[in-house]
Motif scaffolding. Structure first.
Motif, PDB file in Angstrom:
ATOM      1  N   SER A   3       0.845  -1.197   0.000  1.00  0.00           N
ATOM      2  CA  SER A   3       0.000   0.000   0.000  1.00  0.00           C
ATOM      3  C   SER A   3       0.878   1.245   0.000  1.00  0.00           C
ATOM      4  CB  SER A   3      -0.929   0.018   1.211  1.00  0.00           C
ATOM      5  OG  SER A   3      -0.194   0.193   2.391  1.00  0.00           O
ATOM      6  N   VAL A   4       0.289   2.324  -0.468  1.00  0.00           N
ATOM      7  CA  VAL A   4       0.972   3.610  -0.494  1.00  0.00           C
ATOM      8  C   VAL A   4      -0.092   4.693  -0.319  1.00  0.00           C
ATOM      9  CG1 VAL A   4       0.868   3.819  -3.017  1.00  0.00           C
ATOM     10  CG2 VAL A   4       2.635   5.043  -1.763  1.00  0.00           C
ATOM     11  N   VAL A   5       0.261   5.747   0.400  1.00  0.00           N
ATOM     12  CA  VAL A   5      -0.638   6.887   0.560  1.00  0.00           C
ATOM     13  C   VAL A   5       0.034   8.083  -0.100  1.00  0.00           C
ATOM     14  CG1 VAL A   5      -1.781   8.440   2.179  1.00  0.00           C
ATOM     15  CG2 VAL A   5      -1.620   5.997   2.698  1.00  0.00           C
ATOM     16  N   SER A  55      -7.297  19.878  -0.795  1.00  0.00           N
ATOM     17  CA  SER A  55      -6.247  18.915  -0.467  1.00  0.00           C
ATOM     18  C   SER A  55      -6.892  17.673   0.144  1.00  0.00           C
ATOM     19  CB  SER A  55      -5.235  19.509   0.510  1.00  0.00           C
ATOM     20  OG  SER A  55      -5.852  19.755   1.762  1.00  0.00           O
ATOM     21  N   GLY A  56      -6.108  16.630   0.192  1.00  0.00           N
ATOM     22  CA  GLY A  56      -6.551  15.358   0.763  1.00  0.00           C
ATOM     23  C   GLY A  56      -5.480  14.317   0.515  1.00  0.00           C
ATOM     24  N   GLU A  57      -5.913  13.071   0.406  1.00  0.00           N
ATOM     25  CA  GLU A  57      -4.941  12.011   0.131  1.00  0.00           C
ATOM     26  C   GLU A  57      -5.611  10.892  -0.640  1.00  0.00           C
ATOM     27  OE1 GLU A  57      -3.525  10.890   3.985  1.00  0.00           O
ATOM     28  OE2 GLU A  57      -5.251   9.618   4.402  1.00  0.00           O
ATOM     29  N   LEU A  58      -4.768  10.114  -1.334  1.00  0.00           N
ATOM     30  CA  LEU A  58      -5.239   8.961  -2.076  1.00  0.00           C
ATOM     31  C   LEU A  58      -4.427   7.758  -1.609  1.00  0.00           C
ATOM     32  CD1 LEU A  58      -7.124   8.391  -4.750  1.00  0.00           C
ATOM     33  CD2 LEU A  58      -4.898   7.714  -5.626  1.00  0.00           C
ATOM     34  N   ALA A  59      -5.122   6.759  -1.106  1.00  0.00           N
ATOM     35  CA  ALA A  59      -4.467   5.519  -0.693  1.00  0.00           C
ATOM     36  C   ALA A  59      -4.655   4.495  -1.808  1.00  0.00           C
ATOM     37  CB  ALA A  59      -5.076   5.005   0.607  1.00  0.00           C
ATOM     38  N   ILE A  60      -3.589   3.777  -2.104  1.00  0.00           N
ATOM     39  CA  ILE A  60      -3.612   2.716  -3.113  1.00  0.00           C
ATOM     40  C   ILE A  60      -3.137   1.465  -2.402  1.00  0.00           C
ATOM     41  CG2 ILE A  60      -2.736   1.969  -5.360  1.00  0.00           C
ATOM     42  CD1 ILE A  60      -1.861   5.035  -5.671  1.00  0.00           C
ATOM     43  N   GLU A  61      -3.938   0.406  -2.463  1.00  0.00           N
ATOM     44  CA  GLU A  61      -3.547  -0.784  -1.717  1.00  0.00           C
ATOM     45  C   GLU A  61      -3.910  -2.072  -2.429  1.00  0.00           C
ATOM     46  OE1 GLU A  61      -5.628  -1.531   2.000  1.00  0.00           O
ATOM     47  OE2 GLU A  61      -7.293  -0.309   1.313  1.00  0.00           O
ATOM     48  N   LEU A  62      -3.135  -3.080  -2.131  1.00  0.00           N
ATOM     49  CA  LEU A  62      -3.398  -4.441  -2.569  1.00  0.00           C
ATOM     50  C   LEU A  62      -4.550  -4.968  -1.734  1.00  0.00           C
ATOM     51  CD1 LEU A  62      -2.470  -7.250  -3.837  1.00  0.00           C
ATOM     52  CD2 LEU A  62      -1.142  -7.494  -1.762  1.00  0.00           C
ATOM     53  N   VAL A  63      -5.536  -5.596  -2.393  1.00  0.00           N
ATOM     54  CA  VAL A  63      -6.640  -6.234  -1.682  1.00  0.00           C
ATOM     55  C   VAL A  63      -6.714  -7.683  -2.144  1.00  0.00           C
ATOM     56  CG1 VAL A  63      -8.007  -4.171  -1.200  1.00  0.00           C
ATOM     57  CG2 VAL A  63      -8.314  -5.342  -3.377  1.00  0.00           C
ATOM     58  N   ILE A  71      -6.695  -4.277  -6.699  1.00  0.00           N
ATOM     59  CA  ILE A  71      -6.201  -2.981  -6.263  1.00  0.00           C
ATOM     60  C   ILE A  71      -7.385  -2.133  -5.790  1.00  0.00           C
ATOM     61  CG2 ILE A  71      -6.324  -1.939  -8.575  1.00  0.00           C
ATOM     62  CD1 ILE A  71      -3.683  -0.475  -7.924  1.00  0.00           C
ATOM     63  N   ALA A  72      -7.198  -1.473  -4.651  1.00  0.00           N
ATOM     64  CA  ALA A  72      -8.201  -0.552  -4.128  1.00  0.00           C
ATOM     65  C   ALA A  72      -7.600   0.842  -4.122  1.00  0.00           C
ATOM     66  CB  ALA A  72      -8.614  -0.948  -2.716  1.00  0.00           C
ATOM     67  N   ILE A  73      -8.405   1.805  -4.509  1.00  0.00           N
ATOM     68  CA  ILE A  73      -7.991   3.200  -4.400  1.00  0.00           C
ATOM     69  C   ILE A  73      -9.020   3.904  -3.524  1.00  0.00           C
ATOM     70  CG2 ILE A  73      -6.670   3.303  -6.537  1.00  0.00           C
ATOM     71  CD1 ILE A  73      -9.060   4.524  -7.914  1.00  0.00           C
ATOM     72  N   GLU A  74      -8.514   4.688  -2.613  1.00  0.00           N
ATOM     73  CA  GLU A  74      -9.411   5.386  -1.696  1.00  0.00           C
ATOM     74  C   GLU A  74      -8.998   6.847  -1.613  1.00  0.00           C
ATOM     75  OE1 GLU A  74     -10.247   5.269   2.989  1.00  0.00           O
ATOM     76  OE2 GLU A  74     -10.783   3.428   1.925  1.00  0.00           O
ATOM     77  N   ALA A  75      -9.928   7.718  -2.001  1.00  0.00           N
ATOM     78  CA  ALA A  75      -9.716   9.162  -1.928  1.00  0.00           C
ATOM     79  C   ALA A  75     -10.366   9.669  -0.655  1.00  0.00           C
ATOM     80  CB  ALA A  75     -10.331   9.832  -3.150  1.00  0.00           C
ATOM     81  N   ARG A  76      -9.607  10.470   0.104  1.00  0.00           N
ATOM     82  CA  ARG A  76     -10.116  11.002   1.371  1.00  0.00           C
ATOM     83  C   ARG A  76      -9.814  12.495   1.437  1.00  0.00           C
ATOM     84  NH1 ARG A  76      -7.471   5.769   3.588  1.00  0.00           N
ATOM     85  NH2 ARG A  76      -5.545   6.939   3.549  1.00  0.00           N
ATOM     86  N   ASP A  77     -10.827  13.261   1.863  1.00  0.00           N
ATOM     87  CA  ASP A  77     -10.597  14.693   2.040  1.00  0.00           C
ATOM     88  C   ASP A  77     -11.431  15.205   3.202  1.00  0.00           C
ATOM     89  OD1 ASP A  77     -13.205  15.914   1.219  1.00  0.00           O
ATOM     90  OD2 ASP A  77     -12.712  15.065  -0.733  1.00  0.00           O
TER      91      ASP A  77
END
Length: 143
Positions: A3-5, A55-63, A71-77
């Protein structure tokens, strides 16, 4: 890479996040078409963060689901939030004079789609893509 943020605070962060997602999708064995779908979803979600929240963040992770790895992508703000999620998911609806294709497009491109938003608190969008699964319409939506 499990995973990476990626922080999303300026335009260049959009392309950094797209590159990270592309690298993970390649490592997981996604074909060119699905890699492109993932990149477009990342592009739309990160641009939404910049446009609506600043602004916010995007997490990319192996599921994983049994033997499948996706792959899951999650946008958070912590932006203004979305007052009417159903309306925001309609093609052509926009609060910023854009085409209004972002969220509905992500929903179609990915296999699973989940959105939570609270006005005045922020928004979280999570989308999952599984290799080899062909999207044939809107992704499964949970609110």
């Amino acid at each position: 890479m499990e995973s990476v943020v990626c922080p999303v605070t300026r335009e260049v962060d959009v392309y950094v996040a797209m590159g990270r997602a592309r690298d993970m999708a390649t490592a997981l064995g996604f074909d060119d078409i699905d890699r492109t779908r993932i990149e477009i979803a990342v592009l739309e979600l990160t641009r939404n963060i910049l446009t609506h929240a600043g602004s916010g963040e995007l997490a990319i992770e192996l599921v994983e689901d049994g033997e499948r790895r996706g792959i899951a992508i999650e946008a958070r703000d912590q932006g203004p939030g979305i007052a009417d999620i159903a309306l925001a998911l309609r093609d052509g609806y926009s609060t910023t004079q854009t085409l209004g294709a972002g969220l509905p497009g992500v929903q179609r491109l990915m296999d699973e789609f989940h959105i939570e938003s609270t006005v005045g608190v922020g928004t979280r969008v999570r989308a999952v893509k599984w290799p080899g699964k062909r999207t044939s319409g809107p992704g499964k939506v949970r609110r």
